[in-house]
Motif scaffolding. Structure first.
Motif, PDB file in Angstrom:
ATOM      1  N   LEU A  87       0.833  -1.203   0.000  1.00 49.35           N
ATOM      2  CA  LEU A  87       0.000   0.000   0.000  1.00 49.35           C
ATOM      3  C   LEU A  87       0.867   1.253   0.000  1.00 49.35           C
ATOM      4  O   LEU A  87       0.628   2.186  -0.771  1.00 49.35           O
ATOM      5  CB  LEU A  87      -0.917  -0.009   1.223  1.00 49.35           C
ATOM      6  N   LEU A  88       1.889   1.275   0.863  1.00 46.46           N
ATOM      7  CA  LEU A  88       2.786   2.425   0.920  1.00 46.46           C
ATOM      8  C   LEU A  88       3.505   2.625  -0.410  1.00 46.46           C
ATOM      9  O   LEU A  88       3.637   3.755  -0.904  1.00 46.46           O
ATOM     10  CB  LEU A  88       3.795   2.242   2.055  1.00 46.46           C
ATOM     11  N   THR A  89       3.963   1.525  -1.016  1.00 47.13           N
ATOM     12  CA  THR A  89       4.633   1.610  -2.319  1.00 47.13           C
ATOM     13  C   THR A  89       3.694   2.191  -3.373  1.00 47.13           C
ATOM     14  O   THR A  89       4.082   3.046  -4.173  1.00 47.13           O
ATOM     15  CB  THR A  89       5.117   0.220  -2.760  1.00 47.13           C
ATOM     16  N   GLY A  90       2.446   1.727  -3.357  1.00 47.10           N
ATOM     17  CA  GLY A  90       1.475   2.242  -4.312  1.00 47.10           C
ATOM     18  C   GLY A  90       1.216   3.719  -4.120  1.00 47.10           C
ATOM     19  O   GLY A  90       1.157   4.477  -5.094  1.00 47.10           O
ATOM     20  N   ILE A  91       1.073   4.156  -2.863  1.00 44.76           N
ATOM     21  CA  ILE A  91       0.835   5.573  -2.586  1.00 44.76           C
ATOM     22  C   ILE A  91       1.995   6.425  -3.067  1.00 44.76           C
ATOM     23  O   ILE A  91       1.809   7.481  -3.686  1.00 44.76           O
ATOM     24  CB  ILE A  91       0.597   5.782  -1.070  1.00 44.76           C
ATOM     25  N   VAL A  92       3.226   5.978  -2.810  1.00 42.95           N
ATOM     26  CA  VAL A  92       4.409   6.730  -3.220  1.00 42.95           C
ATOM     27  C   VAL A  92       4.489   6.844  -4.739  1.00 42.95           C
ATOM     28  O   VAL A  92       4.756   7.922  -5.286  1.00 42.95           O
ATOM     29  CB  VAL A  92       5.680   6.076  -2.643  1.00 42.95           C
ATOM     30  N   LEU A  93       4.245   5.731  -5.444  1.00 46.31           N
ATOM     31  CA  LEU A  93       4.338   5.762  -6.911  1.00 46.31           C
ATOM     32  C   LEU A  93       3.228   6.602  -7.533  1.00 46.31           C
ATOM     33  O   LEU A  93       3.452   7.313  -8.515  1.00 46.31           O
ATOM     34  CB  LEU A  93       4.301   4.339  -7.464  1.00 46.31           C
ATOM     35  N   VAL A  94       2.032   6.538  -6.950  1.00 49.45           N
ATOM     36  CA  VAL A  94       0.954   7.406  -7.433  1.00 49.45           C
ATOM     37  C   VAL A  94       1.317   8.864  -7.205  1.00 49.45           C
ATOM     38  O   VAL A  94       1.146   9.720  -8.088  1.00 49.45           O
ATOM     39  CB  VAL A  94      -0.375   7.056  -6.733  1.00 49.45           C
TER      40      VAL A  94
END
Length: 412
Positions: free
Chosen positions: A29-36
């Motif tokens: 989830l954190l990785t997704g938020i950062v990439l978004v």
């Protein structure tokens, strides 16, 4: 209706735990938020160094060229109020995935060999970013209820890192790819694709538990009469006028320095340094906000720093350029982070955060879009920058007053 913090857990406590468990691993989830978040400013910043080449390619006037950067900001304001309805109907996970894919499509549309496609791409990009701007605070509020301000600092910082990288690599990418400005700008669609792939586990997991997702996609009750709330308007004005100051200086700061005798290359370095300092402000200020009972002093400090930096540009634009760039960097990055933190700190649920985000960012970006155009018009009318800078100083006072109200220990 305002409630005290003591009453707030009645609304928010039941929702976060069951929602959190249905998503993929928190690290994903954190990785997704950062990439978004990397995408949310990169495609805007990437085009700034290319505006001159685009102007020559299509034979655009200076005004038409200015619209290349103004149109996405304007449509961020237009698209923001639509997002809470989308998240309630489809769920935040699917809305974010769709917005990232639309953003990538807008990036590709913008580089097609047509003026109409160029501006249509700008519109699509603006609407997609608006959806992400409003969705992210609600997601952070829902998934990290105890660390919402910290996570706000993480993604607001990542937005600015993405912008800094894009602005710095657009010209080198043009040379490496060998396809001119179209290849350089089109390459940023790959970053959107990577973010979409990284976000996909959240969507797949939410679909596996569709019943839970339908009930908890944006947990909590929407705020009634939010457009009549003084607190919501204070947050919106703080964000809107702070953004106007930012976008005005983004458009004109290097020109202001050059018009006062600074070498254009050095003016560009000063501007880049200011953008770099913004990253620190965007990260640290939300962290500080989350540790405070109220954020009045922090909001007034950000307004005061904006005033000091603008005053230095007015009084000693060349000799104090580096100092003013540092002060403005802290103020601008910190104001962005604090404005986003207000959205999660002043609401009691993810639904409320999405709703306040829609209102504040609609007002914010519509106000901000007027900044660069208005500053240019004043410069053309007066033949100098003094009137523009003095008007900006007057607006700093409004930011301070709005921030004082927004920083109160209250929730909607």
């Amino acid at each position: 209706m305002a409630v005290t913090r003591a009453q707030q857990p009645v609304v928010t406590t039941p929702a976060p735990l069951p929602v959190r468990t249905r998503l993929a691993h928190p690290l994903l989830l954190l990785t997704g938020i950062v990439l978004v978040a990397l995408n949310m400013r990169a495609c805007l910043a990437a085009i700034s160094p290319m505006v001159g080449e685009i102007q020559r390619t299509f034979g655009l006037s200076a005004t038409a060229s200015g619209l290349i950067t103004t149109v996405p900001v304007l449509f961020q304001g237009v698209g923001a109020p639509l997002t809470p309805r989308l998240t309630r109907r489809f769920g935040a996970e699917r809305v974010v995935l769709g917005a990232v894919l639309v953003l990538g499509a807008g990036v590709l549309l913008r580089v097609l060999p047509s003026v109409a496609a160029l501006y249509a791409g700008c519109v699509v990009i603006g609407v997609a970013i608006a959806v992400l701007n409003v969705s992210m605070p609600g997601l952070v509020k829902r998934e990290f209820p105890d660390r919402a301000a910290t996570m706000t600092g993480v993604y607001s910082t990542t937005m600015l890192v993405g912008a800094t990288l894009a602005a710095g690599t657009s010209v080198p990418l043009e040379h490496v790819l060998g396809g001119g400005w179209r290849a350089s700008l089109g390459a940023w669609s790959l970053l959107a694709l990577v973010a979409a792939v990284a976000w996909l586990p959240q969507v797949l997991r939410s679909r596996q538990e569709r019943g839970v997702a339908a009930a908890a996609a944006t947990p909590g009750t929407p705020v009634e009469g939010i457009w009549k709330s003084p607190l919501a308007w204070q947050i919106s004005l703080f964000m809107g006028i702070s953004s106007l100051l930012v976008y005005t200086l983004v458009a004109w700061m290097p020109t202001i320095l050059a018009d006062h005798g600074m070498d254009r290359g050095q003016a560009g370095l000063v501007f880049a340094f200011s953008n770099l300092v913004q990253v620190a402000g965007a990260f640290l200020v939300p962290l500080m906000a989350g540790r405070m009972t109220n954020q009045r002093a922090l909001a007034v400090t950000m307004a005061a720093l904006n005033g000091v930096g603008i005053a230095m540009l007015l009084v000693a634009p060349v000799s104090a350029a580096w100092v003013s760039a540092a002060v403005l960097g802290v103020a601008q990055g910190g104001s962005l982070g604090l404005g986003l933190a207000f959205i999660v700190l002043r609401t009691g649920s993810a639904a409320g955060a999405a709703q306040l985000g829609g209102m504040s960012q609609a007002i914010g970006y519509l106000v901000a879009a007027a900044g660069p155009v208005g500053a240019g018009a004043l410069h053309q009318l007066t033949g100098g920058w003094e009137t523009t800078l003095m008007l900006m100083l007057a607006l700093v006072l409004v930011v301070g007053v709005a921030g004082w109200g927004a920083g109160r220990n209250r929730t909607l």
